[in-house]
Design an enzyme around this catalytic site. Structure first.
Site, PDB file in Angstrom:
ATOM      1  N   HIS A 132       0.864  -1.187   0.000  1.00 57.04           N
ATOM      2  CA  HIS A 132       0.000   0.000   0.000  1.00 57.04           C
ATOM      3  C   HIS A 132       0.905   1.243   0.000  1.00 57.04           C
ATOM      4  O   HIS A 132       1.877   1.306   0.766  1.00 57.04           O
ATOM      5  CB  HIS A 132      -0.901  -0.009   1.240  1.00 57.04           C
ATOM      6  CG  HIS A 132      -1.812   1.166   1.276  1.00 57.04           C
ATOM      7  ND1 HIS A 132      -2.936   1.250   0.481  1.00 57.04           N
ATOM      8  CD2 HIS A 132      -1.762   2.319   1.974  1.00 57.04           C
ATOM      9  CE1 HIS A 132      -3.528   2.406   0.704  1.00 57.04           C
ATOM     10  NE2 HIS A 132      -2.840   3.081   1.600  1.00 57.04           N
ATOM     11  N   GLU A 145      -9.695  -9.527   6.184  1.00 60.99           N
ATOM     12  CA  GLU A 145     -10.930  -9.277   5.435  1.00 60.99           C
ATOM     13  C   GLU A 145     -11.238  -7.792   5.276  1.00 60.99           C
ATOM     14  O   GLU A 145     -12.115  -7.413   4.508  1.00 60.99           O
ATOM     15  CB  GLU A 145     -12.118 -10.046   6.048  1.00 60.99           C
ATOM     16  CG  GLU A 145     -12.521  -9.665   7.448  1.00 60.99           C
ATOM     17  CD  GLU A 145     -11.581 -10.223   8.528  1.00 60.99           C
ATOM     18  OE1 GLU A 145     -11.804  -9.877   9.693  1.00 60.99           O
ATOM     19  OE2 GLU A 145     -10.615 -10.965   8.223  1.00 60.99           O
TER      20      GLU A 145
HETATM   21  N1  LIG Z   1      -9.409  -8.206   1.913  1.00 59.64           N
HETATM   22  C1  LIG Z   1      -8.567  -7.276   1.427  1.00 59.64           C
HETATM   23  N2  LIG Z   1      -8.564  -7.054   0.104  1.00 59.64           N
HETATM   24  C2  LIG Z   1      -7.686  -6.156  -0.406  1.00 59.64           C
HETATM   25  C3  LIG Z   1      -6.807  -5.431   0.440  1.00 59.64           C
HETATM   26  C4  LIG Z   1      -6.841  -5.692   1.820  1.00 59.64           C
HETATM   27  O1  LIG Z   1      -6.071  -5.099   2.621  1.00 59.64           O
HETATM   28  N3  LIG Z   1      -7.729  -6.618   2.293  1.00 59.64           N
HETATM   29  N4  LIG Z   1      -5.973  -4.473  -0.099  1.00 59.64           N
HETATM   30  C5  LIG Z   1      -6.343  -4.004  -1.424  1.00 59.64           C
HETATM   31  C6  LIG Z   1      -5.412  -3.039  -2.023  1.00 59.64           C
HETATM   32  N5  LIG Z   1      -5.784  -1.687  -1.585  1.00 59.64           N
HETATM   33  C7  LIG Z   1      -4.811  -1.000  -0.966  1.00 59.64           C
HETATM   34  O2  LIG Z   1      -3.770  -1.473  -0.586  1.00 59.64           O
HETATM   35  C8  LIG Z   1      -7.007  -1.088  -1.972  1.00 59.64           C
HETATM   36  C9  LIG Z   1      -7.430  -1.218  -3.268  1.00 59.64           C
HETATM   37  C10 LIG Z   1      -8.651  -0.660  -3.675  1.00 59.64           C
HETATM   38  C11 LIG Z   1      -9.446   0.033  -2.770  1.00 59.64           C
HETATM   39  C12 LIG Z   1     -10.765   0.582  -3.199  1.00 59.64           C
HETATM   40  O3  LIG Z   1     -11.308   1.454  -2.553  1.00 59.64           O
HETATM   41  N6  LIG Z   1     -11.282   0.054  -4.316  1.00 59.64           N
HETATM   42  C13 LIG Z   1     -12.502   0.534  -4.888  1.00 59.64           C
HETATM   43  C14 LIG Z   1     -12.610   0.035  -6.331  1.00 59.64           C
HETATM   44  C15 LIG Z   1     -11.489   0.563  -7.193  1.00 59.64           C
HETATM   45  C16 LIG Z   1     -11.566   0.142  -8.649  1.00 59.64           C
HETATM   46  O4  LIG Z   1     -12.034  -0.969  -8.958  1.00 59.64           O
HETATM   47  O5  LIG Z   1     -11.116   0.919  -9.503  1.00 59.64           O
HETATM   48  C17 LIG Z   1     -13.722   0.024  -4.101  1.00 59.64           C
HETATM   49  O6  LIG Z   1     -13.595  -0.973  -3.364  1.00 59.64           O
HETATM   50  O7  LIG Z   1     -14.782   0.633  -4.254  1.00 59.64           O
HETATM   51  C18 LIG Z   1      -9.001   0.149  -1.458  1.00 59.64           C
HETATM   52  C19 LIG Z   1      -7.783  -0.407  -1.055  1.00 59.64           C
HETATM   53  C20 LIG Z   1      -6.605  -5.164  -2.342  1.00 59.64           C
HETATM   54  N7  LIG Z   1      -7.637  -5.964  -1.742  1.00 59.64           N
HETATM   55  N1  LIG Z   2      -4.166   0.438  -2.252  1.00 58.56           N
HETATM   56  C1  LIG Z   2      -3.498  -0.294  -3.240  1.00 58.56           C
HETATM   57  C2  LIG Z   2      -2.615   0.627  -4.059  1.00 58.56           C
HETATM   58  O1  LIG Z   2      -2.842   1.807  -4.151  1.00 58.56           O
HETATM   59  N2  LIG Z   2      -1.583   0.030  -4.642  1.00 58.56           N
HETATM   60  C3  LIG Z   2      -0.625   0.749  -5.413  1.00 58.56           C
HETATM   61  O2  LIG Z   2      -0.885   0.643  -6.791  1.00 58.56           O
HETATM   62  C4  LIG Z   2       0.358   0.745  -7.487  1.00 58.56           C
HETATM   63  C5  LIG Z   2       0.455  -0.446  -8.400  1.00 58.56           C
HETATM   64  O3  LIG Z   2       1.447  -0.264  -9.342  1.00 58.56           O
HETATM   65  P1  LIG Z   2       1.760  -1.381 -10.433  1.00 58.56           P
HETATM   66  O4  LIG Z   2       0.430  -1.936 -10.926  1.00 58.56           O
HETATM   67  O5  LIG Z   2       2.460  -0.663 -11.536  1.00 58.56           O
HETATM   68  O6  LIG Z   2       2.616  -2.440  -9.780  1.00 58.56           O
HETATM   69  C6  LIG Z   2       1.458   0.754  -6.441  1.00 58.56           C
HETATM   70  O7  LIG Z   2       1.889   2.052  -6.175  1.00 58.56           O
HETATM   71  C7  LIG Z   2       0.754   0.169  -5.235  1.00 58.56           C
HETATM   72  O8  LIG Z   2       1.294   0.579  -4.005  1.00 58.56           O
END
Ligand SMILES: Nc1nc2c(c(=O)[nH]1)N[C@@H](CN(C=O)c1ccc(C(=O)N[C@@H](CCC(=O)O)C(=O)O)cc1)CN2
Ligand SMILES: NCC(=O)N[C@@H]1O[C@H](COP(=O)([O-])[O-])[C@@H](O)[C@H]1O
Length: 196
Positions: A111, A149
């Site tokens: 992240h 989760e």
């Molecule tokens: N169970 C979990 N699933 C995921 C996690 C996690 O910690 N627990 N991390 C994410 C990655 N993430 C940040 O690190 C993250 C990615 C996306 C979102 C978000 O708000 N997504 C939107 C949709 C975005 C899109 O499809 O363009 C949403 O849910 O409405 C928040 C955090 C990966 N999965």
């Molecule tokens: N919350 C999740 C999130 O923001 N993830 C971020 O998306 C980029 C993915 O880059 P990549 O697809 O080029 O590896 C990275 O900067 C990663 O930390």
């Protein structure tokens, strides 16, 4: 030396996927980790081209309309199970992932902020860096953590920080943080695997 097997889940550009795959092929990198599978929840993304260039077998598993997180996660882990991996790495994977019991504690995420700040639903990609700038933070960074989760909630494995410089935009800050991410993710993944 034992080699570990990982699956990498992506949604977009796939720079982390490429970095992990390249490190795994570089004998000087001391990274005994094979990227045996990539999964994207979106078709047509750059990450799939990068997977092909790096020789990583890739699948697209797109959510069906109205599919629950649990049903989607079950389909994803059915494919992952076939690949017999030691860990699953979310690298720019932007969908909530439900994790079955047999993989709990073995899924890692990167992240682009110093969690618990600027994490949770809605905080991904450029949105994180814009929020960091709007709040006036003087330092930021990235976090490698275990996935549970709840978005961005699991135990932290590793963090790296960098300064926010005067005049930064979300783009310049994203570039600086990403340099730290490229170091943090392989170190975080390998140290996790070696402790299992
Ligand atoms: N169970 C979990 N699933 C995921 C996690 C996690 O910690 N627990 N991390 C994410 C990655 N993430 C940040 O690190 C993250 C990615 C996306 C979102 C978000 O708000 N997504 C939107 C949709 C975005 C899109 O499809 O363009 C949403 O849910 O409405 C928040 C955090 C990966 N999965
Ligand atoms: N919350 C999740 C999130 O923001 N993830 C971020 O998306 C980029 C993915 O880059 P990549 O697809 O080029 O590896 C990275 O900067 C990663 O930390």
């Amino acid at each position: 030396m034992k080699r570990y097997r990982i699956a990498v889940l992506v949604s977009g550009t796939g720079r982390h996927l490429e970095n992990l795959a390249e490190l795994s092929k570089d004998p000087r990198a001391d990274f005994p980790v094979d990227v045996v599978l990539a999964i994207s929840n979106r078709p047509g993304v750059q990450a799939l081209e990068r997977a092909e260039r790096c020789g990583v077998p890739a699948s697209v598993i797109a959510p069906e309309p109205d599919e629950t997180d649990e049903a989607y996660g079950a389909r994803v882990f059915d494919v992952i199970r076939e690949a017999n991996v030691d860990a699953v790495v979310l690298a720019g994977f932007l969908k909530k992932l439900w994790i079955p019991d047999d993989h709990k504690g073995r899924v890692i995420n990167i992240h682009p902020s110093l969690l618990p700040a600027f994490g949770g639903k809605g905080f991904y990609g450029g949105r994180v860096h814009r929020a960091v700038l709007e709040r006036g933070c003087q330092v930021t960074g990235c976090t490698v953590h275990l996935v549970d989760e709840i978005y961005d909630n699991g135990p932290i494995l590793l963090q790296r920080w960098c300064p926010v410089e005067p005049g930064d935009t979300a783009e310049t800050l994203a570039r600086r943080v990403f340099e730290e991410e490229l170091l943090a993710l392989p170190i975080g993944v390998l140290s996790f695997l070696e402790k299992q």
